[in-house]
Each structure stands twice: as C-alpha cells, then as structure tokens.
Design an enzyme around this catalytic site. Structure first.
Site, PDB file in Angstrom:
ATOM      1  N   GLU A   1       0.863  -1.271  -0.024  1.00  0.00           N
ATOM      2  CA  GLU A   1      -0.025   0.071  -0.105  1.00  0.00           C
ATOM      3  C   GLU A   1       0.870   1.312  -0.013  1.00  0.00           C
ATOM      4  OE1 GLU A   1      -3.053  -2.223   2.853  1.00  0.00           O
ATOM      5  OE2 GLU A   1      -0.927  -2.457   2.324  1.00  0.00           O
TER       6      GLU A   1
ATOM      7  N   ASP B   1      -2.219  -5.076   3.313  1.00  0.00           N
ATOM      8  CA  ASP B   1      -2.385  -5.770   4.729  1.00  0.00           C
ATOM      9  C   ASP B   1      -3.425  -6.868   4.986  1.00  0.00           C
ATOM     10  OD1 ASP B   1      -0.817  -3.728   5.671  1.00  0.00           O
ATOM     11  OD2 ASP B   1      -2.216  -2.228   5.791  1.00  0.00           O
TER      12      ASP B   1
ATOM     13  N   ASP C   1      -5.885  -7.585   6.621  1.00  0.00           N
ATOM     14  CA  ASP C   1      -7.385  -7.421   7.115  1.00  0.00           C
ATOM     15  C   ASP C   1      -8.362  -6.986   6.062  1.00  0.00           C
ATOM     16  OD1 ASP C   1      -6.850  -4.771   6.202  1.00  0.00           O
ATOM     17  OD2 ASP C   1      -6.501  -3.932   8.082  1.00  0.00           O
TER      18      ASP C   1
ATOM     19  N   GLU D   1      -9.604  -4.427   4.906  1.00  0.00           N
ATOM     20  CA  GLU D   1      -9.285  -3.226   4.155  1.00  0.00           C
ATOM     21  C   GLU D   1      -8.340  -3.833   3.056  1.00  0.00           C
ATOM     22  OE1 GLU D   1     -10.382   0.845   3.376  1.00  0.00           O
ATOM     23  OE2 GLU D   1     -11.340  -0.601   4.953  1.00  0.00           O
TER      24      GLU D   1
ATOM     25  N   TYR E   1       1.727  -5.477  12.923  1.00  0.00           N
ATOM     26  CA  TYR E   1       0.762  -4.861  12.214  1.00  0.00           C
ATOM     27  C   TYR E   1      -0.207  -4.033  13.527  1.00  0.00           C
ATOM     28  CZ  TYR E   1      -3.151  -3.521   9.036  1.00  0.00           C
ATOM     29  OH  TYR E   1      -3.997  -2.908   8.151  1.00  0.00           O
TER      30      TYR E   1
ATOM     31  N   ARG F   1      -3.438  -2.506  13.463  1.00  0.00           N
ATOM     32  CA  ARG F   1      -4.898  -2.880  13.448  1.00  0.00           C
ATOM     33  C   ARG F   1      -5.182  -4.279  13.716  1.00  0.00           C
ATOM     34  NH1 ARG F   1      -3.874   1.035   9.172  1.00  0.00           N
ATOM     35  NH2 ARG F   1      -4.871   3.098   9.783  1.00  0.00           N
TER      36      ARG F   1
ATOM     37  N   HIS G   1      -4.199 -11.635  13.325  1.00  0.00           N
ATOM     38  CA  HIS G   1      -2.862 -11.233  13.632  1.00  0.00           C
ATOM     39  C   HIS G   1      -2.534 -11.413  14.894  1.00  0.00           C
ATOM     40  CE1 HIS G   1      -4.255  -7.760  10.505  1.00  0.00           C
ATOM     41  NE2 HIS G   1      -3.543  -8.688   9.848  1.00  0.00           N
TER      42      HIS G   1
END
Length: 891
Positions: free
Chosen positions: A9, A96, A98, A100, A324, A326, A371
């Site tokens: 990203e 990532d 997740d 998103e 990570y 989040r 995670h």
C-alpha cells in the site's frame, strides 16, 4: 528482464520490503486505495448518471452492484503498475491482512487484469526480513469472503450517507454529513452532555479524622473517614442520583449542621479498634496491546489523539519496529513470548518470570483480524534505547515494548487492609470510622509497566500503609473535622473513554475509531475543551432529527447488530445482498432506509433547531442558526423580542439561566452608555462585537460620511459589566505615541490590534507580550525591543503571548503566539492553530503537545507556486516558444 512484481500500500513499506526481498523482485506501492465509488458528479461514469440510482453509484435494483472508478490522480500510477506487470512473471498482492487490505488486493487484481502469470496473496504481520521472506515463500489465495464483507460495509455506508445527508442539508444546514457509525458516536457525546445538563448538584457532609496509634506503630498517624452513625451508613456521592436525591433510603444524609454537631460531640471521645480485615491483593498483568487499548493508553500517557497514535504506529510498522497495528488480537506467537520472557529474565531477574508463559484470550466478540497483538517486531526485541528512534516514535515504541514485556511477568502481590474504629459522641450516638490501606510486597509486572488511569481512579501501584493494629486496641483522634462535598456530573468523554464506550457497546470496528473521532471533530459536531469532547449545538439539532426520523438507524443496539451481520458475511454465514436489501428496502415489519427517506413527510426545521434553556418560566430558547447558536426570548417571557449571540466555545451544560441573563444583558450590537468623553464631548458606549467587547464614540448625525469613530478593544482583564468611562477614555487614547527613534527619526506607536498588542515604527511591527504595556512602555524599552534582530517570516518576530514549557516530542520550548489567522502554539518547527474551545488563558502544555502532534503527523506544509508567478511563467514560455518558431520559419 522478467521479475516478480510485489504491490503493497505505501511507498515507505515498499522501500523496506524491497530491501528484504532483494534481486528478482520489484516492490511497488499502490499508494492506498486505487479505486472507489465516485465521490462527485465529475467522477461518476456517464453511463450511470441518468439512472435513478446513479447518484449512489450502487445499482440497488440489481444485486447492489457497485460502480467503481479510478480517481483522476491515480490514473497515471495505474498505468505505471500495468507497465511493470507486463514485464513480470509473477504478481504478489502484499496488502495488509485485514478486510481493508483484502479489498485493496482484489481491486488491484480487477483493475490490472494480469494474464498468463500466477497471482499470489502475500501476507505478513510484521516487516522483518524473516517475516517477509517467509511470506513470499508461503502465499495464499485471495479471501473473497473478506472482500465481500468489506464491499458490503462500503455499500452500507454509502447508502446511509448519501440518503440521510441530503435530509440534513435541507432541514439543518448545508454541508453536513451523516454516517452509520459517525452519527452514533456523535449521539453518545450529545447524550452525555444532556445528562450533564439535567444533572443537579447534591451537597453532603461527613467527618474526616486523623488517628494516633501510638509511638509503637509505624506509621503512627493515619487518616479515616466516617462510615456510619448508630449502624446507619453515611451517604456518599455514589448514593445520589442525577436529580440530587438519594437513590438508597437506608443512608444517613448529613447536613453541615449535622456534621458540625457530631464533630463537636466527638471532641473528647476515646476510640477502640472494632475490626481489622486483611485480604491478599493480587493483580495480574495487562494483556498486550490491541488497536483500541493502544489508542486509549497513548491518549492517557502520551497525550496523543487516536489519529496521531495510528499515524505514528503506521510509521513504526512500515519501518519494521512493531507488528501490524490494526488488530483485535491479544495473542503472541511462540517466538514473541520467548523474546519477552528473555528480556524479563535479562532486565528484571528470574524471580519476575512465571514458570509457564502467559496466554491471553481475545475479549473482543468476532475478532476478525488474523494477527498477533501489537508488539515489537522480530524474534528478539530491541529495547527502546537500541532502536535509535526519537520523539513520538520512541515514546510509542517504548509504551508497546513495556506493555509486551510486562505481559509475560509474574503477578503483583500484596495485601489490602480495612480497619474500623468506633467511639461514642457526647449525645450517646455511636460513630464508626473506616481506614483502608494497601501494601505491595512483590511488584511483579508493575516493576515494568503500570497502566494509565482516567480521572479520579487510583493507579494499580498506589500504596497506603496502615499501622498493624489488632481488634480491641485503644486509639486516640488527633483531629476530627466536618468536610463538605458536592456530587459531580457525569464526566465528558475523552478520545480514550469514547473509544472504550464504542468498543464496549460493540459499535464500529477498532481500526475505524480514529477516523470516526477525526470526522466528528472536523465536521464541527464536536470540539475539544482540554481533552474533553464537547458537542456543539449543531450536533444537538442533527441528533434530534436522526432520533425522531431515523430511530432504527441511529439506535445503539442496531448499529452493534450490523457489525455482527458484517462479521457473518465475512465468515460466509450470511448473504451480502439479502442483508443489504433488508437494510435499504426493508422486510416484513422492518422499514427500510429508502422508505424512511421517501416518506419523510413534513419536518419543522425551526423546531429541530430550537432548545429551551433554563427553567420552564425563563422564556428563553436557544436557536441553531446559519451563523451559529443564539438566544431568543419567547413571546410570553421577559425577553420577548430580544436576541443574544452565544459564544462558540461555551459548552451547552454551562448555558444556564444565569448565563442566559448575562448574555441578554450584553447582547451583540446593544450599547452600554458610559458617559461623555471629557475632551470631545461625544457619547462613549461599550458594545459586544464579533471579535469581542469594545468601546467607541458615537458621532453626531450630521458628521461627514468619511468620519470614523474612535474604537478600542477591551483588555482581557476588563469586562462589559465593570468597564468605566475612565477605562474607555484610556482605551480610546490608543494608539499612543511612545517616542521617536533617535537614529531613523521615525515615530514609534503602541497599538492594540485584532491579534494583540504591538509596536509600530514605519512598516516594522513588533508584538508586545501584555496589553497593559500599551499604556506603560517607555521609549527606552521600545528601542530595546527593536534592537533585537527580526527573524524572517510574517509571524517569526511576534512575541509569545504565553510560555507553556518544553514539548515532550521535540524537547523545544512551546509558546502561544498571535498570527494572521489567530492564536497558535509553536515549538519553533511546527505551528498548530488553537481550536474551538481552546484559549490563551486555559491552554496547557499537554493540550499544546496534542495539537502539535496532530500537526506533525500531517508532515511539512506543501509549498505551491503563486498563481501570479505561475501565470507569468506560462505566459513567458508561450512567448519564447512563439518567438523561436517565428525565427526558425523565417530562417
């Protein structure tokens, strides 16, 4: 030459990962989302503009099909990625892990459309060499359930925002927005303020005593508080409701007279120990950080807002310092547990290390992220001193490191003791006092880390020692005194407590809380007073409309239920389209959002914006107007026909009957007659203006139109209630001639401007640090100020209005200054404008550090060329090109 293309990203992450993968790999960034639903008419595809659902960009009639577009500023970058893909023999989507990140990976795949090369999903939870190489060797498939869940959330939020926001524009104010979670968060802040407004103070009294255990004990003196009288418990603050009435009838409510009489009756009393109760005290370590607990602790301990915390954590993650950030998880990998235990042994000794590793189960329902907890990256941990980090990154890493290490340490051990002492007053009443203490005999994990607390709570390592008394022993009272208390209204939310409330109610996702709080602050629904979140009156109007006309959509339980629905979609247990259809069109006895909007009926906008103030008979309403809130008298009340502006920074719960009377007494535009000026004979009046209170002369009716009355702003130490004619004459005498510079021959004057007091010599202005100096500064003092070198920059030479102390991040002194756009705080490198609710008088170093941290997180200000210069350069280039062409053709 063929290569493996890895897309992440952010550019920072790309640089770090590229160094770990080495030759054969090209690592490039998507720079965040590469496409989304269109956000303006200009971005909306022509083929859907004429559709009934074109504004939504979601085909609600055919499976809620979204229409995505690549933003104009991303098209060149997409072309770059496509070019790199043509030369690649493999594509790794390394966004990532997740929802998103999974959605971004899918959007990349759908937009780039790779042909004849394998596509792999590469995931990792920390950016270390070992983790990145392992991720490249062990890719997985794209998880379409996660993609669908994220798409459902995006569509849900689009339907809510695009259908409800226009209702706010029409009935409240243009430019407002509604959001599925943002509106509920705003409602929480408004509801808490309503509780404060309805709150009534209760007064209660008790006795506080200091007892003497005798010289044989250590400590000899100890405090105690009255517990009961004749076996009836004395009322405490928690025994009163918000209406100031006792909620428990079996409590003794002492008045001042009662407490003073009892204290007098206990003057010569002897006491004995009625009971001693001792219990073992054990405190287990806190679980490692997850997203919300990190945000809460960073707010309490470091003064960082949620958005700043996540920004700093992002940089730490991308540069390989932490895992990570989040995550809902509190688990640690075996390697991380081993690293933490190793540091416990090394730094604190074997006695602080439990026999078995500690395991923490997640307390979050439907924890979605695959995670670990947030911890230092790697199989061995770097101490903060070994990282080379500085400023806010160092402080946040240190917090994460300490919490992780402490999570693998032994419990804290100790004992808590409660002693009860009794004696009879002169009138025969039996009074019992209690003293509570705690001693910690083994600090365990508290040696490494103690969690921060919210206002009023005691820390886990707090100790209060009491003498080792036994039952039946006599003690004497060194003093017994009555103490008065008042109940306090419910505390306003801070960022930390609002995040906790949202999580406790299971509203929203932890990864979105920072952006939610940022949105309600930026939209003007909420502002900060210190660290407290205060709702603007505008938020009251918006919340009222939503509660009255969209009750289901702003209901706390419904919003939490929607998170369960989205989690079920992510897990493949529910169908996306079925859930979206029920939300938008409704089903059975459930009314959908579309029906609510289409059949809204008449809404009285005036009623929505009107709130009664004070008691029922005051006859005062607050109105939320286009230019801000104001007071208006009702037709039947004593203020009929009158209006008064309400200061933007006045919290709603402080707008009492008394405050309303004060505002009506000095409304904006209304004049207070002070008398005649002794020199000019003109009438002098005081007024409340847009920029604060001021005094002015009234010119005669036949005065020429070019004539302007003299005016003068009141000093901060003055008020409209107390300003006198003498004060006004002094203010009108400004600007004052201080003297003449003997070198240049220029006149130096002292003047009061919109942004504070200053000296003026020709075109050279220098700020003064106090308004009173306008009247007292001498020529010698003025020349000394001008003798100081003036730094470059418009506001560089402004003298500070207030010195606050050193910034905890930069270590530089922080001051408050006055600039072109108002007051601001600066550490010499970054400037941050004071927000609504902040003032020069009330701002603290903690609040200033928070403002500077937010500004610092945005990075350096972008410098853009001036329009005039750009236009001139373009014109010159065009002229040169034309001249050259003409010359060439002639030749």
């Amino acid at each position: 030459m063929a290569h493996k293309l890895v897309i992440v990203e952010s550019p920072a992450k790309a640089r770090t990962i590229g160094g770990y993968l080495g030759k054969g790999y090209v690592v490039e960034s998507s720079i965040g989302h590469i496409r989304d639903l269109p956000t303006s008419a200009a971005d909306t595809p022509a083929k859907i503009k004429d559709q009934p659902w074109g504004r939504l960009a979601v085909d609600v009639d055919h499976g809620f099909e979204p229409y995505y577009v690549v933003p104009r500023d991303k098209k060149a970058h997409i072309s770059k990625l496509k070019k790199l893909l043509k030369e690649a023999d493999e594509l790794y989507l390394a966004t990532d892990e997740d929802r998103e990140g999974e959605a971004i990976a899918w959007h990349l795949l759908d937009e780039l459309k790779p042909k004849d090369i394998p596509v792999k999903r590469m995931v990792f939870h920390e950016i270390t060499k070992a983790a990145i190489q392992a991720a490249a060797e062990n890719p997985r498939e794209l998880d379409m359930d996660l993609v669908e869940a994220q798409e459902a959330r995006r569509i849900l939020d689009r339907l809510y925002g695009y259908e409800v926001s226009p209702v706010l524009w029409k009935k409240v104010m243009s430019g407002l927005s509604a959001g599925r979670v943002q509106s509920v968060a705003t409602r929480l802040v408004v509801d808490r303020e309503k509780e404060r407004m309805a709150f009534r103070v209760a007064s209660y009294w008790d006795l506080e005593a200091t007892f003497d255990a005798g010289g044989a004990y250590e400590p000899r003196m100890f405090p105690a508080r009255l517990h009961s009288v004749d076996e009836v418990r004395v009322a405490r603050g928690s025994d009163f409701g918000t209406d100031a009435q006792l909620t428990k009838q079996d409590r003794l409510h002492l008045t001042r007279a009662d407490a003073e009489a009892l204290a007098t009756g206990l003057v010569d009393t002897t006491y004995d120990v009625r009971s001693v109760e001792s219990k073992p005290y054990t405190r287990k370590p806190y679980a490692p950080f997850r997203t919300t607990t990190l945000q809460q602790e960073a707010s309490r301990k470091l003064g960082m807002g949620a958005s700043v915390t996540m920004s700093v954590a992002q940089r730490l993650y991308e540069n390989g310092f932490i895992t990570y950030m989040r995550t809902d998880s509190t688990t640690l990998s075996d390697a991380a547990v081993g690293a933490a235990r190793s540091q416990v042994r090394e730094l604190y000794g074997e006695e602080y290390l439990p026999e078995q590793p500690r395991v923490y189960a997640s307390t979050v329902k439907n924890a979605q992220e695959a995670h670990e907890a947030i911890r230092p990256a790697g199989d061995t941990f770097r101490t903060p001193a070994e990282t080379g980090l500085t400023g806010e990154q160092f402080r946040l890493y240190e917090l994460i490191w300490m919490r992780t290490v402490a999570s693998q340490m032994k419990d804290a051990k100790g004992s808590s003791v409660t002693i009860r002492l009794g004696g009879r007053a002169a009138d025969g009443r039996d009074a019992v006092f209690t003293a509570s203490g705690r001693t910690i005999t083994f600090h365990g994990f508290l040696k490494a880390y103690v969690e921060g607390t919210d206002a009023g709570a005691s820390r886990d390592d707090a100790e209060t020692r009491l003498p080792a008394l036994t039952e039946g022993e006599p003690v004497t009272a060194a003093s017994v005194s009555p103490e008065g208390h008042e109940t306090k209204p419910p505390a306003r939310y801070t960022e930390a407590t609002l995040i906790k409330e949202l999580e406790d109610r299971k509203i929203g996702r932890p990864s979105t809380y920072a952006s939610i709080i940022g949105t309600i602050l930026n939209r003007g629904y909420v502002y900060k007073k210190g660290t407290a979140l205060v709702p603007a009156w505008l938020a009251f109007s918006v919340t009222r409309l939503l509660v009255e006309h969209f009750p289901r959509q702003i209901d706390y339980e419904f919003t939490a239920l929607m998170e369960d629905v989205l989690d079920d979609i992510a897990g493949g247990r529910r169908d996306r389209n079925t859930e979206l259809a029920e939300f938008y069109f409704g089903s059975g006895d459930i009314t959908g959002l579309k029906t609510l909007v289409d059949e809204l009926g008449e809404i009285d906008a005036r009623e929505l914006a009107t709130f009664p103030i004070g008691e029922a008979g005051d006859g005062v309403n607050l109105r939320v107007g286009r230019y801000g809130p104001y007071l208006e008298g009702t037709d039947e009340g004593p203020y009929a026909g009158k209006r008064a502006n309400v200061p933007d920074d006045l919290p709603p719960d402080e707008l009492t009957s008394a405050k309303a009377r004060e505002l009506f007494a000095n409304p904006a535009g209304e004049e207070i007659q002070l008398g005649e000026h002794p020199e000019t004979g003109l009438a002098v009046v005081a007024k409340n203006g847009r920029y604060g209170p001021y005094v002015t002369e009234l010119l005669p009716e036949d005065a020429p139109k070019s004539a302007k009355p003299r005016t003068g702003s009141l000093f901060a130490s003055m008020s409209l209630d107390t300003v006198t004619l003498e004060d006004a004459v002094t203010l009108l005498s400004l600007p004052r001639v201080v003297g003449t510079d003997p070198e240049s021959g220029e006149e130096i004057t002292a003047q009061n401007g919109r942004y504070g007091p200053y000296l003026k010599k020709g075109s050279d202005s220098r700020s003064l640090d106090a308004e009173e100096k306008l009247l007292t500064i001498t020529l010698e003092e003025a020349l000394a100020i001008y003798a100081q070198p003036k730094q470059r920059g418009r506001a560089a030479a402004a003298a500070p209005l207030k010195e606050l102390g050193d910034d905890p991040v930069s270590g530089q002194p922080v001051v408050v200054k006055s600039g072109r756009f108002g007051e601001y705080v600066t550490d010499g490198e970054y400037n941050a404008t004071l927000r609504q609710g902040d003032s020069v008088e009330s701002i603290t170093i903690e609040r200033a550090a928070e403002l500077l941290a937010e500004r610092r997180a945005k990075g350096p200000a972008k410098k853009s060329a001036k329009k005039g210069a750009k236009k001139t350069a373009k014109k010159a280039a065009k002229k040169t090109a034309k001249k050259t062409t003409k010359k060439t053709a002639k030749k």
